[in-house]
Write a protein that holds these residues in place. Sequence first.
Motif, mmCIF file in Angstrom:
data_model
loop_
_atom_site.group_PDB
_atom_site.id
_atom_site.type_symbol
_atom_site.label_atom_id
_atom_site.label_comp_id
_atom_site.label_asym_id
_atom_site.label_seq_id
_atom_site.Cartn_x
_atom_site.Cartn_y
_atom_site.Cartn_z
ATOM 1 N N ALA A 13 0.849 -1.196 0.000
ATOM 2 C CA ALA A 13 0.000 0.000 0.000
ATOM 3 C C ALA A 13 0.885 1.247 0.000
ATOM 4 N N VAL A 14 0.530 2.221 -0.796
ATOM 5 C CA VAL A 14 1.278 3.466 -0.901
ATOM 6 C C VAL A 14 0.824 4.397 0.216
ATOM 7 N N THR A 15 1.782 4.984 0.909
ATOM 8 C CA THR A 15 1.438 5.920 1.971
ATOM 9 C C THR A 15 1.920 7.311 1.579
ATOM 10 N N ALA A 16 1.185 8.315 1.982
ATOM 11 C CA ALA A 16 1.555 9.696 1.683
ATOM 12 C C ALA A 16 1.984 10.376 2.974
ATOM 13 N N MET A 17 2.926 11.294 2.858
ATOM 14 C CA MET A 17 3.401 12.057 4.006
ATOM 15 C C MET A 17 2.410 13.173 4.305
ATOM 16 N N PRO A 18 2.121 13.402 5.582
ATOM 17 C CA PRO A 18 1.229 14.528 5.914
ATOM 18 C C PRO A 18 1.837 15.853 5.443
ATOM 19 N N ILE A 19 1.013 16.764 5.009
ATOM 20 C CA ILE A 19 1.466 18.037 4.444
ATOM 21 C C ILE A 19 2.268 18.842 5.457
ATOM 22 N N GLU A 20 1.813 18.859 6.721
ATOM 23 C CA GLU A 20 2.528 19.618 7.750
ATOM 24 C C GLU A 20 3.943 19.103 7.937
ATOM 25 N N LEU A 21 4.096 17.775 7.926
ATOM 26 C CA LEU A 21 5.425 17.186 8.086
ATOM 27 C C LEU A 21 6.311 17.516 6.882
ATOM 28 N N ALA A 22 5.750 17.482 5.690
ATOM 29 C CA ALA A 22 6.522 17.809 4.491
ATOM 30 C C ALA A 22 7.002 19.258 4.544
ATOM 31 N N ILE A 23 6.135 20.163 4.972
ATOM 32 C CA ILE A 23 6.512 21.576 5.076
ATOM 33 C C ILE A 23 7.605 21.759 6.123
ATOM 34 N N LEU A 24 7.481 21.055 7.249
ATOM 35 C CA LEU A 24 8.495 21.125 8.300
ATOM 36 C C LEU A 24 9.849 20.639 7.790
ATOM 37 N N LEU A 25 9.863 19.534 7.058
ATOM 38 C CA LEU A 25 11.118 18.997 6.538
ATOM 39 C C LEU A 25 11.751 19.922 5.503
ATOM 40 N N VAL A 26 10.944 20.546 4.682
ATOM 41 C CA VAL A 26 11.473 21.497 3.701
ATOM 42 C C VAL A 26 12.109 22.685 4.411
ATOM 43 N N GLY A 27 11.455 23.174 5.460
ATOM 44 C CA GLY A 27 12.013 24.292 6.227
ATOM 45 C C GLY A 27 13.326 23.931 6.896
ATOM 46 N N VAL A 28 13.407 22.738 7.458
ATOM 47 C CA VAL A 28 14.649 22.283 8.102
ATOM 48 C C VAL A 28 15.764 22.164 7.067
ATOM 49 N N ALA A 29 15.465 21.575 5.920
ATOM 50 C CA ALA A 29 16.475 21.421 4.875
ATOM 51 C C ALA A 29 16.956 22.778 4.366
ATOM 52 N N ALA A 30 16.061 23.741 4.238
ATOM 53 C CA ALA A 30 16.441 25.075 3.760
ATOM 54 C C ALA A 30 17.344 25.777 4.768
ATOM 55 N N ARG A 31 17.013 25.652 6.070
ATOM 56 C CA ARG A 31 17.860 26.283 7.093
ATOM 57 C C ARG A 31 19.230 25.626 7.161
ATOM 58 N N GLN A 32 19.283 24.309 6.996
ATOM 59 C CA GLN A 32 20.574 23.627 7.002
ATOM 60 C C GLN A 32 21.416 24.039 5.808
ATOM 61 N N ALA A 33 20.801 24.173 4.641
ATOM 62 C CA ALA A 33 21.542 24.543 3.436
ATOM 63 C C ALA A 33 22.065 25.970 3.510
ATOM 64 N N ALA A 34 21.392 26.828 4.266
ATOM 65 C CA ALA A 34 21.806 28.224 4.374
ATOM 66 C C ALA A 34 22.750 28.463 5.550
ATOM 67 N N SER A 35 23.089 27.425 6.290
ATOM 68 C CA SER A 35 23.937 27.593 7.467
ATOM 69 C C SER A 35 25.375 27.937 7.053
ATOM 70 N N PRO A 36 26.117 28.604 7.927
ATOM 71 C CA PRO A 36 27.517 28.935 7.612
ATOM 72 C C PRO A 36 28.359 27.702 7.319
ATOM 73 N N THR A 37 28.092 26.613 8.022
ATOM 74 C CA THR A 37 28.851 25.379 7.791
ATOM 75 C C THR A 37 28.605 24.842 6.387
ATOM 76 N N ALA A 38 27.348 24.833 5.959
ATOM 77 C CA ALA A 38 27.024 24.336 4.621
ATOM 78 C C ALA A 38 27.631 25.225 3.540
ATOM 79 N N ARG A 39 27.619 26.545 3.771
ATOM 80 C CA ARG A 39 28.211 27.450 2.777
ATOM 81 C C ARG A 39 29.722 27.269 2.706
ATOM 82 N N ALA A 40 30.365 27.062 3.850
ATOM 83 C CA ALA A 40 31.815 26.829 3.843
ATOM 84 C C ALA A 40 32.150 25.514 3.152
ATOM 85 N N GLN A 41 31.354 24.500 3.403
ATOM 86 C CA GLN A 41 31.580 23.201 2.764
ATOM 87 C C GLN A 41 31.403 23.310 1.251
#
Length: 75
Positions: A13-41
């Motif tokens: 059976a195919v399961t879908a991710m709840p929209i709130e969780l997807a939005i939360l994960l996108v926000g976390v990924a965006a903040r991690q990508a914009a971090s000073p450590t990620a930019r230095a890397q």
Amino acid sequence: MDLSFARLDRDVAVTAMPIELAILLVGVAARQAASPTARAQARLGVALPVDALLAPIHGAFHRAAALALTRWQRK
């Protein structure tokens, strides 16, 4: 948004991710990508031309050490 992995068995059976969780994960990924450590890397991965490595513009392989030696020799 369906983030399930399609395996070989088609009877799963195919399961879908709840929209709130997807939005939360996108926000976390965006903040991690914009971090000073990620930019230095990201800057570490940029390849410089070989000429720039062997003949830097300032003329020294280690500019800070060259400046320190120059100041020391002037004293």
